[in-house]
Design an enzyme around this catalytic site. Sequence first.
Site, mmCIF file in Angstrom:
data_model
loop_
_atom_site.group_PDB
_atom_site.id
_atom_site.type_symbol
_atom_site.label_atom_id
_atom_site.label_comp_id
_atom_site.label_asym_id
_atom_site.label_seq_id
_atom_site.Cartn_x
_atom_site.Cartn_y
_atom_site.Cartn_z
ATOM 1 N N SER A 82 0.886 -1.203 -0.006
ATOM 2 C CA SER A 82 0.066 -0.060 -0.075
ATOM 3 C C SER A 82 0.712 1.426 0.094
ATOM 4 C CB SER A 82 -0.849 -0.103 1.164
ATOM 5 O OG SER A 82 -2.070 0.896 1.068
ATOM 6 N N ASN A 83 0.355 2.384 0.314
ATOM 7 C CA ASN A 83 1.047 3.489 0.625
ATOM 8 C C ASN A 83 0.669 4.393 1.461
ATOM 9 O OD1 ASN A 83 -1.039 5.324 -0.826
ATOM 10 N ND2 ASN A 83 -0.892 4.117 -2.301
ATOM 11 N N HIS A 84 1.333 5.547 1.631
ATOM 12 C CA HIS A 84 1.092 6.523 2.846
ATOM 13 C C HIS A 84 -0.151 7.480 2.813
ATOM 14 C CE1 HIS A 84 4.403 5.445 5.363
ATOM 15 N NE2 HIS A 84 5.208 5.662 4.205
ATOM 16 N N SER A 85 -1.008 7.123 1.577
ATOM 17 C CA SER A 85 -2.327 8.008 1.431
ATOM 18 C C SER A 85 -3.223 7.889 2.790
ATOM 19 C CB SER A 85 -2.908 7.788 0.183
ATOM 20 O OG SER A 85 -4.264 8.649 0.122
ATOM 21 N N ALA B 237 -4.813 7.207 -4.468
ATOM 22 C CA ALA B 237 -3.347 7.004 -4.785
ATOM 23 C C ALA B 237 -3.299 5.558 -4.907
ATOM 24 C CB ALA B 237 -2.563 7.138 -3.420
#
Length: 227
Positions: A33-36, A100
Amino acid sequence: EKQPKTPQTWQGKTFVITAGPTREAIDPVRYISNHSSGKMGYALAEAAAHAGANVILVSGPTQLATPAGVQRIDVETAEQMLNAVQQQLQQCDVFIGCAAVSDYRIAEIASQKIKKEQNDEPPQLKLVQNPDILQQVASSEKPPFTVGFAAETENLKANALRKLERKQLKMIVANDVSQTGLGFNSDSNNAIIFSQDSEQSLPTMSKHDMAVAIIDAIAKRYFDNTT
Ligand code: CTP
Ligand code: CA
């Protein structure tokens, strides 16, 4: 005839907005995943609803409350997000891709937890590309007014304009994410809004204020071009 930018500018129009990260499973207990945080997309949903629009928020996993008057559809993966968006395209006047979206997913999700004991070497994760939701919406049969975001760490303007062109967007909101504390998972943001023939710089401001400014910029172009 131009419509006034009153709080009810968007009465009778439907926005579909994607927000948050996507989550791509590796095995039953792990993911990419990502930091969004989803804050920008949720702020846009709130601002559009406040301006009178029907708003459908297609959201990846976030910790945020659904803004008042907004219909929220929860998804995890990019493919689920695409499916949810496609089901809402019939009555969609404006699409904003703010999520994102993970560019890649695992080629084959392991059905059981990957075990160290069963691997002599660290496992090699094979990735495949996810569909580009924004691009598919913009190139659909009867495309809505389509707005994208561009998160860049270098060559902000050139990269944003290339995305505007390549994805056939009406507008793109370009964020410089190389500055610490701004953009991803932050409460404030700065951006430049590009269209084919215009450029509008938005100074550092809260995501709430930026959302209002973006919805306003969309109204300006949407109503100037369709009435
Ligand atoms: N986007 C999307 N689906 C994807 C990837 C991106 O809808 N699979 C959308 C994002 O929501 C955003 C825009 O495309 O509005 C740009 O995302 P970004 O990651 O900046 O651009 P990419 O085209 O993915 O290119 P890159 O990551 O290589 O910069
Ligand atoms: Ca990307």
